[in-house]
Design a protein around this motif. Structure first.
Motif, PDB file in Angstrom:
ATOM      1  N   ALA A 139      37.690  46.556  30.045  1.00 27.48           N
ATOM      2  CA  ALA A 139      37.239  47.683  30.860  1.00 27.48           C
ATOM      3  C   ALA A 139      38.060  47.817  32.139  1.00 27.48           C
ATOM      4  CB  ALA A 139      35.764  47.521  31.195  1.00 27.48           C
ATOM      5  N   LEU A 140      38.420  46.689  32.735  1.00 23.09           N
ATOM      6  CA  LEU A 140      39.152  46.713  34.001  1.00 23.09           C
ATOM      7  C   LEU A 140      40.667  46.723  33.814  1.00 23.09           C
ATOM      8  CD1 LEU A 140      37.011  44.170  36.080  1.00 23.09           C
ATOM      9  CD2 LEU A 140      36.987  46.664  36.226  1.00 23.09           C
ATOM     10  N   LEU A 141      41.122  46.617  32.557  1.00 20.07           N
ATOM     11  CA  LEU A 141      42.555  46.585  32.240  1.00 20.07           C
ATOM     12  C   LEU A 141      43.244  45.418  32.932  1.00 20.07           C
ATOM     13  CD1 LEU A 141      43.381  50.414  32.397  1.00 20.07           C
ATOM     14  CD2 LEU A 141      42.813  49.022  30.395  1.00 20.07           C
ATOM     15  N   VAL A 142      42.625  44.240  32.828  1.00 17.80           N
ATOM     16  CA  VAL A 142      43.207  43.008  33.341  1.00 17.80           C
ATOM     17  C   VAL A 142      43.145  41.965  32.226  1.00 17.80           C
ATOM     18  CG1 VAL A 142      42.546  43.513  35.727  1.00 17.80           C
ATOM     19  CG2 VAL A 142      40.994  42.182  34.265  1.00 17.80           C
ATOM     20  N   SER A 143      43.771  40.831  32.448  1.00 19.26           N
ATOM     21  CA  SER A 143      43.757  39.772  31.447  1.00 19.26           C
ATOM     22  C   SER A 143      42.408  39.056  31.445  1.00 19.26           C
ATOM     23  CB  SER A 143      44.871  38.759  31.714  1.00 19.26           C
ATOM     24  OG  SER A 143      44.624  38.053  32.924  1.00 19.26           O
ATOM     25  N   ARG A 144      42.132  38.402  30.320  1.00 18.64           N
ATOM     26  CA  ARG A 144      40.880  37.647  30.260  1.00 18.64           C
ATOM     27  C   ARG A 144      40.899  36.496  31.268  1.00 18.64           C
ATOM     28  NH1 ARG A 144      37.869  34.816  25.035  1.00 18.64           N
ATOM     29  NH2 ARG A 144      36.364  33.621  26.266  1.00 18.64           N
ATOM     30  N   SER A 145      42.060  35.871  31.472  1.00 19.96           N
ATOM     31  CA  SER A 145      42.136  34.770  32.424  1.00 19.96           C
ATOM     32  C   SER A 145      41.803  35.241  33.838  1.00 19.96           C
ATOM     33  CB  SER A 145      43.524  34.132  32.394  1.00 19.96           C
ATOM     34  OG  SER A 145      44.526  35.061  32.770  1.00 19.96           O
ATOM     35  N   THR A 146      42.166  36.485  34.155  1.00 16.24           N
ATOM     36  CA  THR A 146      41.817  37.036  35.471  1.00 16.24           C
ATOM     37  C   THR A 146      40.307  37.106  35.634  1.00 16.24           C
ATOM     38  OG1 THR A 146      43.869  38.322  35.622  1.00 16.24           O
ATOM     39  CG2 THR A 146      41.999  39.068  36.952  1.00 16.24           C
ATOM     40  N   VAL A 147      39.619  37.575  34.591  1.00 14.92           N
ATOM     41  CA  VAL A 147      38.159  37.637  34.643  1.00 14.92           C
ATOM     42  C   VAL A 147      37.570  36.236  34.694  1.00 14.92           C
ATOM     43  CG1 VAL A 147      36.087  38.324  33.374  1.00 14.92           C
ATOM     44  CG2 VAL A 147      38.040  39.882  33.504  1.00 14.92           C
ATOM     45  N   GLU A 148      38.096  35.318  33.889  1.00 14.53           N
ATOM     46  CA  GLU A 148      37.581  33.950  33.880  1.00 14.53           C
ATOM     47  C   GLU A 148      37.704  33.313  35.259  1.00 14.53           C
ATOM     48  OE1 GLU A 148      39.925  32.208  30.820  1.00 14.53           O
ATOM     49  OE2 GLU A 148      38.516  32.727  29.212  1.00 14.53           O
ATOM     50  N   ASN A 149      38.837  33.513  35.909  1.00 12.27           N
ATOM     51  CA  ASN A 149      39.034  32.930  37.240  1.00 12.27           C
ATOM     52  C   ASN A 149      38.061  33.537  38.242  1.00 12.27           C
ATOM     53  OD1 ASN A 149      41.138  31.332  36.323  1.00 12.27           O
ATOM     54  ND2 ASN A 149      42.733  32.806  36.896  1.00 12.27           N
ATOM     55  N   ALA A 150      37.853  34.843  38.158  1.00  7.86           N
ATOM     56  CA  ALA A 150      36.928  35.501  39.085  1.00  7.86           C
ATOM     57  C   ALA A 150      35.498  35.013  38.870  1.00  7.86           C
ATOM     58  CB  ALA A 150      37.014  37.012  38.915  1.00  7.86           C
ATOM     59  N   VAL A 151      35.093  34.923  37.610  1.00  7.13           N
ATOM     60  CA  VAL A 151      33.734  34.458  37.314  1.00  7.13           C
ATOM     61  C   VAL A 151      33.553  33.023  37.789  1.00  7.13           C
ATOM     62  CG1 VAL A 151      32.117  33.913  35.455  1.00  7.13           C
ATOM     63  CG2 VAL A 151      33.381  36.074  35.413  1.00  7.13           C
ATOM     64  N   SER A 152      34.591  32.209  37.649  1.00  6.49           N
ATOM     65  CA  SER A 152      34.517  30.828  38.125  1.00  6.49           C
ATOM     66  C   SER A 152      34.275  30.777  39.628  1.00  6.49           C
ATOM     67  CB  SER A 152      35.811  30.087  37.770  1.00  6.49           C
ATOM     68  OG  SER A 152      35.786  28.762  38.269  1.00  6.49           O
ATOM     69  N   VAL A 153      34.959  31.630  40.375  1.00  2.10           N
ATOM     70  CA  VAL A 153      34.757  31.685  41.830  1.00  2.10           C
ATOM     71  C   VAL A 153      33.335  32.139  42.143  1.00  2.10           C
ATOM     72  CG1 VAL A 153      35.454  32.837  43.964  1.00  2.10           C
ATOM     73  CG2 VAL A 153      37.191  32.064  42.333  1.00  2.10           C
TER      74      VAL A 153
END
Length: 259
Positions: free
Chosen positions: A209-223
């Motif tokens: 949905a945000l047109l970013v990589s899954r790792s980007t989302v994973e890192n954000a969720v981790s924070v």
């Protein structure tokens, strides 16, 4: 009222039909006048069939293809709608948007019966189905107040979509936080401790949905987890501190969850 509710009612559909459950701000149902709500629950004057709510299970598609003639009013749940503006080629862009309670799905069929949008239920989703012709007649009653509510909700939805999905220059952490807050508002289930549970979307869905990589989302969720703002598991997020998440994501006050 002829609407038949399920024997077990874990999602409080009874409260939804009695207008005792608040709908997300800016949604069609939140803007619909009380005087028109009962009209949406009456027997279809065209077919004579009573309007019953229908549950589509997780991962099922709503029949919103070009040959279908039905639109759906979402009562509970979360869906993902995908559009393919340049076709379905492997390298062509996909536009994904999440929709929740109070939203009308397939609204383009009110103008073009052959329109279509791929719509997948991310959780068990209760909807109220209408023929496009029937709903057009209902929206025209009482001086077109229903049509006005629909237009206002679509404008609100467009503005929110721009703010959540279109602000690509914002830091990824803020973008992911804003999307999770948006999902909490539109498709979340509140709990007495103040937390809000979001059932259905995966981290891969958020990335798409945000047109970013899954790792980007994973890192954000981790924070967000480390900051005790969000807890997560497979296809489930719990916003443990809605106000804190809103502050971190820079969500405008108008879009924040009610206290």
């Amino acid at each position: 009222m002829v609407t038949r509710l399920p024997k077990s009612d874990p999602l409080n559909l009874t409260g939804v039909f009695r207008r005792e459950v608040p709908m997300p701000p800016g949604s069609f149902l939140s803007l619909l006048p009380d005087s028109l709500w009962s009209s949406l629950l009456t027997t279809d004057p065209g077919s004579g069939a009573p309007l019953y709510p229908v549950c589509y299970a997780k991962d099922k598609r709503l029949p919103l293809g070009p040959g279908d003639e039905t639109v759906y009013l979402t009562l509970t749940g979360c869906v993902a709608q995908r559009r393919y503006p340049y076709g379905r080629g492997a390298k062509e862009p996909v536009i994904l948007r999440f929709r929740g309670a109070g939203q009308l799905l397939g609204e383009a069929k009110l103008l073009d019966p052959c329109s279509s949008v791929e719509t997948v239920c991310l959780s068990d989703t209760w909807v109220l189905p209408y023929s496009a012709d029937h709903l057009n007649r209902l929206l025209g009653r009482r001086g077109g107040q229903g049509r006005g509510a629909l237009l206002a909700s679509l404008e609100e939805r467009n503005r929110t979509d721009e703010m959540i999905y279109g602000t690509v220059t914002r830091p990824p952490l803020r973008r992911v936080g804003a999307l999770l807050h948006h999902l909490a508002v539109t498709a979340g289930t509140g709990h007495p401790d103040g937390s809000v549970r979001i059932t259905g979307p995966r981290q891969t869905d958020l990335a798409e949905a945000l047109l970013v990589s899954r790792s980007t989302v994973e890192n954000a969720v981790s924070v967000l987890r480390t900051g005790n703002l969000v807890a997560s598991s497979y296809r489930r997020f719990v916003v443990t501190d809605p106000a804190g998440l809103a502050r971190l994501a820079g969500v405008p006050r108008d879009f924040r969850l009610s206290a």
